[in-house]
Write a protein that holds these residues in place. Structure first.
Motif, PDB file in Angstrom:
ATOM      1  N   ARG A   1       0.812  -1.220   0.000  1.00  0.00           N
ATOM      2  CA  ARG A   1       0.000   0.000   0.000  1.00  0.00           C
ATOM      3  C   ARG A   1       0.844   1.269   0.000  1.00  0.00           C
TER       4      ARG A   1
ATOM      5  N   GLN B   1     -10.895   0.000   8.107  1.00  0.00           N
ATOM      6  CA  GLN B   1     -11.332   0.818   6.979  1.00  0.00           C
ATOM      7  C   GLN B   1     -12.807   1.160   7.206  1.00  0.00           C
TER       8      GLN B   1
ATOM      9  N   SER C   1      -3.417   6.821  11.868  1.00  0.00           N
ATOM     10  CA  SER C   1      -4.102   7.046  10.602  1.00  0.00           C
ATOM     11  C   SER C   1      -3.079   7.150   9.480  1.00  0.00           C
TER      12      SER C   1
ATOM     13  N   CYS D   1       0.015   6.901   1.891  1.00  0.00           N
ATOM     14  CA  CYS D   1       1.328   6.313   2.216  1.00  0.00           C
ATOM     15  C   CYS D   1       2.402   6.725   1.209  1.00  0.00           C
TER      16      CYS D   1
ATOM     17  N   ARG E   1      -7.416   3.465   7.752  1.00  0.00           N
ATOM     18  CA  ARG E   1      -7.275   3.877   6.350  1.00  0.00           C
ATOM     19  C   ARG E   1      -8.653   4.271   5.839  1.00  0.00           C
TER      20      ARG E   1
END
Length: 306
Positions: free
Chosen positions: A25, A39, A61, A65, A81
């Motif tokens: 990610r 999520q 949080s 990224c 996320r």
């Protein structure tokens, strides 16, 4: 509760995943797993989740990224996320009310279509609005502090709060947001402008970024903050270059030859490779110039698996 499908939060309407891999990610494509990945479906779901977790349960949080190294040992506690439920963009007179999951570039494009100028700089910042607010992201002569009217956050206790820009105490690449709080929405102020002119400025920002930065590589944006002007007249990349670090390698990590304030994953880097290379660069710059560079990229999590 089954071992195959563990649950951290009964009643959570979003997705909750135990031992969730995070490396894929991130823009660097490195790093370990989150103990829990949450999520949430929407703001209410997020607020209920944070209120239900014990006060000492770690919460972090993460957005796109794009400016983070997740260490190889992973992250304890819960990583939040935000997804589709936090991606709305609504015109609001001279501004936009933007969900925290919106990509910065998408906000710039939407502003252009709405005939709003002043947000073009966002096209040059990889990441999402939530992260941009937290770190007062900036580029090309502007930053979030210059265009933000307010931000809505969910506190670690689960309260939804609207904070005016003055209360965020913005500084260079920082804000006063408390640990564990999550930005969910923000109002960004623009100025009426010709959509064609705004679109042209966005194109200029993108062309400049393409020409000067390794945008197609596995990277994480600017590695180090530019030093205070009172300390030195040189920017971080100039100090790194003068210290002979352009192209320097460590394992699968490399200092970019195109812009030496960027680290690259050449294909098989670990988070340790990247962080060790960054620390080596800092040491060489300090030895040559006497200037201590400060990380702009966030390094989070455990160095090694437990």
């Amino acid at each position: 509760m089954s071992e195959a499908n563990p649950v951290l939060l009964p009643g959570f309407r979003g997705r909750q995943t135990a031992s969730a891999p995070l490396g894929a990610r991130t823009w660097f494509r490195v790093g370990g797993a989150a103990e829990w990945l949450l999520q949430p479906a929407d703001t209410e779901d997020l607020a209920n989740a944070l209120a239900a977790l014990a006060p000492d349960f770690p919460v972090l949080s993460l957005g796109a990224c794009s400016n983070v190294i997740i260490r190889d040992g992973g992250i304890d506690g819960a990583v939040v996320r935000l997804g589709r439920g936090f991606a709305d963009i609504v015109r609001d007179n001279d501004g936009l009310v933007v969900g925290a999951a919106c990509l910065d570039a998408t906000v710039a494009e939407t502003a252009a279509q709405a005939g709003l100028g002043g947000l073009e700089f966002l096209a040059g910042i990889p990441g999402s609005i939530g992260g941009a607010v937290v770190m007062n992201a900036g580029a090309y002569g502007s930053d979030i502090a210059a265009v933000l009217d307010w931000a809505e956050i969910v506190t670690r206790a689960g309260d939804l709060v609207r904070l005016p820009v003055a209360s965020l105490a913005f500084g260079y690449r920082r804000s006063a947001l408390s640990d564990g709080s999550v930005v969910v929405r923000a109002r960004l102020r623009g100025t009426p402008a010709d959509p064609t002119s705004v679109a042209a400025k966005i194109a200029d920002v993108r062309a400049s970024r393409e020409a000067s930065q390794p945008v197609r590589a596995r990277t994480g944006g600017s590695t180090f903050r530019n030093p205070d002007a009172a300390q030195t007249q040189y920017k971080a990349w100039e100090l790194i270059d003068a210290a002979g670090c352009r192209g320097l390698r460590m394992g699968g990590a490399q200092v970019s030859e195109k812009h030496c304030n960027f680290l690259l994953n050449t294909g098989d880097a670990t988070a340790r490779d990247l962080e060790s290379l960054g620390d080596t660069v800092r040491a060489r710059v300090l030895e040559r110039s006497g200037v201590s560079l400060h990380w702009e990229i966030r390094r989070i999590g455990r160095l090694e698996a437990a």
